[in-house]
Structures are given as structure tokens and as C-alpha cells.
Design an enzyme around this catalytic site. Structure first.
Site, mmCIF file in Angstrom:
data_model
loop_
_atom_site.group_PDB
_atom_site.id
_atom_site.type_symbol
_atom_site.label_atom_id
_atom_site.label_comp_id
_atom_site.label_asym_id
_atom_site.label_seq_id
_atom_site.Cartn_x
_atom_site.Cartn_y
_atom_site.Cartn_z
ATOM 1 N N ASP B 178 0.862 -1.184 0.000
ATOM 2 C CA ASP B 178 0.000 0.000 0.000
ATOM 3 C C ASP B 178 0.898 1.233 0.000
ATOM 4 O O ASP B 178 1.510 1.552 1.024
ATOM 5 C CB ASP B 178 -0.897 0.006 1.251
ATOM 6 C CG ASP B 178 -1.988 -1.056 1.190
ATOM 7 O OD1 ASP B 178 -1.768 -2.080 0.521
ATOM 8 O OD2 ASP B 178 -3.050 -0.867 1.807
ATOM 9 N N LYS B 245 -6.878 3.176 -3.434
ATOM 10 C CA LYS B 245 -7.343 3.142 -2.048
ATOM 11 C C LYS B 245 -7.591 4.568 -1.588
ATOM 12 O O LYS B 245 -6.826 5.474 -1.926
ATOM 13 C CB LYS B 245 -6.253 2.456 -1.207
ATOM 14 C CG LYS B 245 -6.458 2.456 0.284
ATOM 15 C CD LYS B 245 -5.376 1.612 0.973
ATOM 16 C CE LYS B 245 -5.307 1.866 2.457
ATOM 17 N NZ LYS B 245 -4.224 1.137 3.127
ATOM 18 N N LYS B 281 -10.286 0.135 -2.700
ATOM 19 C CA LYS B 281 -10.241 -0.145 -1.257
ATOM 20 C C LYS B 281 -10.533 1.115 -0.460
ATOM 21 O O LYS B 281 -9.679 1.984 -0.341
ATOM 22 C CB LYS B 281 -8.864 -0.699 -0.878
ATOM 23 C CG LYS B 281 -8.665 -0.893 0.629
ATOM 24 C CD LYS B 281 -7.314 -1.497 0.959
ATOM 25 C CE LYS B 281 -7.045 -1.481 2.455
ATOM 26 N NZ LYS B 281 -5.689 -1.924 2.808
#
Lengths: 292, 345
Positions: B178, B245, B281
Site C-alpha cells: 500500500d 485506495k 479499497k
């Protein structure tokens, strides 16, 4: 002849220090003992009950963490506010219970006195119920009563203020938080009490008041895993409620249960001790070495 | 800075053939979409600012409307199980210890000890230096290890540092990375810098035969406008993000439903245009089952079933799992559950 229109009230619930409508959007008519319209009250659903438990759980550590002296002051302040609303309570009790003004005044006075009586217990209950236990060793052994946590109170059906105060105040004394299901047919004093509590120093969520059908609200609360105790006093005279079933439900999470009497007790009697307070406590015992 | 980008890129190109051709493909696709031979600030800005603007009132309204759907009984059961399987169980605190990560891993291994039918969450998300702890604790479970990298959460470090951060996490065995984008550069209009950063991190994820998925955190709470969220989504996808995300969880507001819907629309349009499917996400601030179900509704309404599985949609959350477990127990047993009966995480 006055041409003024009636202001017809529609009350709401009291959850977490706020006054939300029922999630279900339902209301029901509250009538006086002789059938005259008094107001509309919110008809709480089991989801409202769930929200009330969440609010009570959130408020519990803070309320239990306040000093006993402080809790006493906060509760005493509630009695002051009750006194200020005396005439409103008298009117509601008289209409709801179908009694004469004089009798209603006596009931309201007794309710306020009862509240003061319990407020006095906050910093005394540990002396009475706690102990320094003699043990066979060089230790101090101390037992103290502690609050059990979140308590569901099914308020008495007939005595709408004095009965309510007599079951609610003892729960709060030691630091429990309460979810109250008010009298089904006579909820107005409970609603007014919630307005009193909202303007008092009692933190939001310490007392949550649901109006509605006891038969609908009691089962999910009795089986709720996050409730530590339930007072079944209000099952007497409630429609469609069997307290034995509720007790069985409560056993699923090993709740403390206060069973109802066969008929509603005479609330005008001053309690003969802190029984109701101690019904919602856990005894903690600590050992401490002596002679250090 | 630009020099270091190109050197990192060329290193990877000469280092591993697989990753270089992969990067080439991404760059070629980006050139194709942007319609320019040169992916510089000017051309990227021309493309990104040419994307249709977002009607904020409309987007908020649509999100509010989708939030009112009522999901009950079997659909709710399905939703709760799906949510569990989509959770990236996250702990990203300065005070994270190996013990805390192992506790989290144990929770991922057996989310509900009283119910063996409960699915496992998709991944455990930790800081890069704790990947090996999570890896050991989760061996053989199928739960993936996600690591935050690139100077999370601010992203304020040189590219070399951020790449080293990424490589270390990948080397320790992280399945997913991430990364955070450089919001400062994005807001200053240096789109090519953000683009090249993502490309370089993607290469680091795929270096030496590794196949780490890349999730690109846009930190929408710092992007100020919905238009910027749309631009950042496209920029990340053009640069080869496998997932986009919303947030780090360290900035308020974190994930919101309108912003997530905006990103869902972006991945939908991106697949239509390029044929490449990108995951989404939302992370941070989703703590109740009720909220999570709203997101599933939004996914189904915006993208359809193609995205309704953990390969394409994830929740970044820590407290959400307990709430979902309590709701599952409520549906199984019929009575309301309390936090005393779920394991701490």
C-alpha cells in the site's frame, strides 16, 4: 371560552442524552385513566433498545469512574430539578394513575424524597456492604461492592413516578447505567423525568428511557449479551409478558435478575435498606500484604 | 528528482526482463490513453483536466440515496460473510509490537472461535518492518500480508528512501504494497512526478520475480475536491495501480461513500477504455456493518458483480471486523451480542 387550540404533544425517546424518534417511526396514544387523550409517545422497537444498550455501555465506565461523592451530588441535583417540575409531575401522575390531586402530590413528594434517600447512599454503600475480612495470614482482605454494568429496568406499570424512581435510583447509585422501559400505559412521568435528566448533570447515556410495549422490548433486552442485569419488576401487570421466560432468556448471558413480586409493591414505604442497590453490584475482594 | 526516477527505471529495465516489459506495457497504455508520446506534466494535465467535472451535490445525493437501501435476511448474511472476506485487518500504530501483530494474525486466522464457518479476512495490513512477523504467524492460512510502504502516511521522503522501503517489504514477503502518493506534488500540478513515482514503486513490487500487488493510496481527505479525486484515480490507474485506495486512515475525513463511488466510477470507466480491471479499497472510518453494507450496495450498483469479491474490493479497517462478527452472531443466535464475547484485536 378560550379559542386557543390544544398543543398536542408527541414525545420522543431518551437515548444517549438525546431525544430521538423511534427508529420504527411508530407512536402510540397515551390516555388518562378515564380515557382522555394526553399525548403521543414513541413506540420503541427492539432496534431502539439495541441503541439504548450501546449508549448505556458507552457511558458506564465514566459514570462508575466518578467518585461516589460526585455521583451523590449529581443525583441530589436531579432531586432539585424534580422539585422544580413538581406541579407537572403531579398533573401527569394524577391523570395517568386516576388518583386525586392530593394523593398524586403525596406520590410525587415521596418520589423526590426517595431520590434524595438513594442519592445519600452513594458514598455510604461501600461502608455498609464492604468489609475488612479476617483471614488466616498476614494480609488485609477487603471486599467492596462494584457496579455490575448495564442494567435493564422494566419500570412498574402502575406507580408511574414513585415506582419508577424506586427502581431506577438504586441502579444508578453505585455506577451502573440504565436502560429503562417505562410503564406502558403511563409513560408521561418517565418522559418528563428524561427531560429532567437531560438538563441535569447526569452524563448522557447513564439513563436511557424507552416508551412502548413491555412485551416487545423486554425479550431482546433480556437476551442481549451486553446487558449485565435486568430488573423484572415491571412485568407485573404488563400485557403479554411472562417473567419466567425473560429470566430464562437472561440466563443465556448469566445476567443478574431481580424477580418481580406477585403484585406491585407498595412503593410509599421507605426501603428497609440498600437491597435494591446491592442487587446490581459485584463484590470485589482484594488481598494486600500487611506490615510492609 | 526526475533524474533519480529515470535511473531507477533504467535499473529495473536492465535488471529483470519481466518487469521491464511490464513497465513498457503500462507506459504504452498510458501514452495511448493520454494521446501523447511524452508523459510530461503538460500532457498529463491536459488529459486529467479534460476529464468531466464532478457534480458534488449529485454525487453526495446519490451516495445518500444508496445508503438508504435495506438489506435483510439471506442477503444480509451473504453481505456480512463477504465483508469479512474483504477486510484488510489493519494495525498501523507507532506502538505496534510483534506481539500485537501476532494477536492480529491470530484474529485473522480464527475470526470467530465460536463459529468455524466464519470466513477469514483477505489480508493483514502492517508496517513494512513487521511483515516477517505477520508472515510467520499466517503461514498456510491463505491470508495475504499487505504492507504500507513509501514513507507512509505522509509520503514525504525522497524517492530512493521510498523505493528502499518498498523493496524491504517485498523482500520480507509482503503480498501487497500500500503506497501513498505525493499529495504535495499532485496538488502542485506535478502530475508526471506522481506518475513516475507510482511506476517506480510498481517496478519495485515486481522486481526479481516478486508479484506484489500495488495499492495506491490517494489520501482523498487531502485532495480537497471531488474533481481532484477523479484525476488522482485516473493518474494512479494510468501508472499501473492494481488497486486504488481512499485513505491512510491518519487523515480526516478518511473514506466516505461519495468519494468511494467516484473511485468506483473511475475504475469502471478505466476498464471500459483499456480492458484492465482495477480494484478499490476504502479505508479508515468504516467501523459498522451497516456502513460496510452501504459500500457493497454502491459497488453492486456502480460496477456489478465483477467487483464483488476480495480480489477487487477491500475494506481497510480494524474495528469493523468485530462489529460484523457481532452481527453474524446476532443473525445466528437471534439475540444481540456484546463486545465482551468477541476477541480483542
Amino acid at each position: 371560552m378560550s379559542a386557543r387550540l390544544d398543543v398536542r404533544k408527541t414525545y420522543k425517546l431518551f437515548i444517549g442524552g438525546k431525544f430521538p424518534r423511534s427508529e420504527s417511526g411508530r407512536t402510540y396514544k397515551v390516555t388518562s385513566d378515564d380515557g382522555a387523550f394526553l399525548a403521543n409517545a414513541a413506540l420503541a422497537s427492539r432496534k431502539d433498545a439495541r441503541e439504548a444498550v450501546v449508549a448505556a455501555r458507552k457511558a458506564q465506565p465514566g459514570w462508575a469512574g466518578a467518585t461516589a461523592y460526585n455521583r451523590g451530588q449529581v443525583l441530589y441535583r436531579v432531586a432539585e430539578l424534580l422539585e422544580g417540575r413538581r406541579s407537572q409531575f403531579v398533573e401527569e401522575v394524577a391523570a395517568g394513575e386516576g388518583i386525586k390531586t392530593k394523593a398524586a402530590e403525596a406520590a410525587v413528594d415521596a418520589a423526590i424524597d426517595r431520590w434524595v434517600w438513594y442519592a445519600g447512599w452513594t458514598d455510604k454503600v461501600a461502608q455498609v456492604a464492604g468489609a475488612a475480612n479476617p483471614v488466616a495470614g498476614p494480609y488485609f482482605n477487603l471486599s467492596v461492592p462494584e457496579p455490575t454494568g448495564v442494567v435493564v429496568v422494566l419500570a412498574p406499570q402502575s406507580s408511574s413516578l414513585l415506582g419508577l424512581v424506586s427502581v431506577l435510583a438504586p441502579v444508578l447509585v453505585t455506577g451502573n447505567t440504565a436502560v429503562v422501559v417505562s410503564s406502558e400505559k403511563r409513560p408521561l412521568p418517565a418522559i418528563t423525568l428524561s427531560e429532567v435528566l437531560a438538563t441535569s448533570d447526569v452524563p448522557g447515556g447513564v439513563v436511557n428511557i424507552l416508551t412502548g410495549r413491555t412485551a416487545e422490548l423486554a425479550p431482546p433486552l433480556a437476551s442481549h449479551m451486553d446487558v449485565n442485569a435486568i430488573d423484572l419488576t415491571g412485568t407485573v401487570g404488563a400485557e403479554g409478558v411472562a417473567w419466567g421466560e425473560l429470566e430464562a432468556e437472561a440466563a443465556g448471558s448469566v445476567k443478574r435478575v431481580v424477580r418481580p413480586r406477585d403484585s406491585e409493591p407498595d412503593w410509599s414505604q421507605i426501603p428497609d435498606g440498600p437491597r435494591r442497590i446491592l442487587a446490581f453490584t459485584e463484590t470485589k475482594t482484594v488481598w494486600h500484604p500487611k506490615g510492609m | 528528482m526526475t533524474a533519480s526516477v529515470s535511473s531507477a527505471t533504467s535499473d529495473a529495465r536492465t535488471g529483470a526482463d519481466g518487469s521491464s516489459s511490464d513497465t513498457e506495457k503500462v507506459l504504452a497504455r498510458a501514452r495511448d490513453v493520454v494521446g501523447a508520446t511524452e508523459l510530461d506534466d503538460t500532457n498529463l494535465a491536459r488529459y486529467l483536466h479534460g476529464l468531466p467535472g464532478v457534480d458534488k451535490v449529485g454525487a453526495d445525493g446519490r451516495a445518500a440515496m444508496l445508503g438508504t437501501r435495506s438489506i435483510k435476511t439471506t442477503a444480509k448474511q451473504w453481505a456480512l460473510d463477504t465483508i469479512v472476506s474483504m477486510i484488510d485487518l489493519t494495525t498501523l500504530e507507532g506502538a505496534d509490537t510483534p506481539g500485537k501483530v501476532r494477536t492480529l494474525a491470530a484474529k485473522a486466522r480464527t475470526p470467530d472461535p465460536s463459529d468455524p464457518s466464519c470466513p477469514r479476512p483477505a489480508a493483514v495490513c502492517v508496517y513494512g518492518d513487521l511483515v516477517h512477523v505477520a508472515k510467520d504467524a499466517l503461514a498456510g492460512t491463505g491470508v495475504k500480508i499487505a504492507a504500507v510502504a513509501t514513507a507512509f502516511p505522509s509520503g514525504r521522503a525522497s524517492l530512493d528512501v521510498r523505493l528502499a522501503d518498498t523493496r524491504e517489504a517485498v523482500a520480507q514477503g509482503a503480498d501487497e504494497i500500500d503506497m501513498v502518493i505525493d499529495r504535495g506534488a499532485f496538488l502542485a500540478g506535478q502530475y508526471s512526478k506522481v506518475f513516475e513515482d507510482i511506476v517506480a514503486v510498481r517496478e519495485a513490487c515486481r522486481a526479481d520475480g516478486a508479484q506484489a500487488h500495488l495499492k495506491v493510496i490517494l489520501e482523498t481527505g487531502e485532495l480537497a475536491t471531488y474533481d481532484n479525486v477523479r484525476r488522482a484515480s485516473w493518474l494512479a490507474m494510468l501508472a499501473g495501480a492494481d488497486f486504488i485506495k481512499t485513505s491512510t486512515g491518519k487523515v480526516q475525513p478518511a473514506a466516505t461513500l461519495p468519494v468511494t463511488i467516484l473511485m468506483l466510477e473511475a475504475v469502471r470507466d478505466f476498464r471500459e477504455l483499456t480492458g484492465t480491471q482495477v480494484g478499490v479499497k476504502p479505508a479508515g472510518g468504516i467501523s459498522s456493518s451497516k456502513d460496510a453494507i452501504k459500500y457493497l450496495v454502491a459497488v453492486n450498483e456502480t460496477l456489478g458483480e465483477d467487483w464483488l469479491n476480495p480480489d477487487w474490493f477491500r475494506f481497510g479497517a480494524s474495528s469493523l471486523l468485530n462489529d460484523v462478527l457481532m452481527q453474524r452472531s446476532k443473525m445466528r443466535t437471534g439475540h444481540y451480542w456484546g463486545p465482551d464475547y468477541v476477541t480483542v484485536s
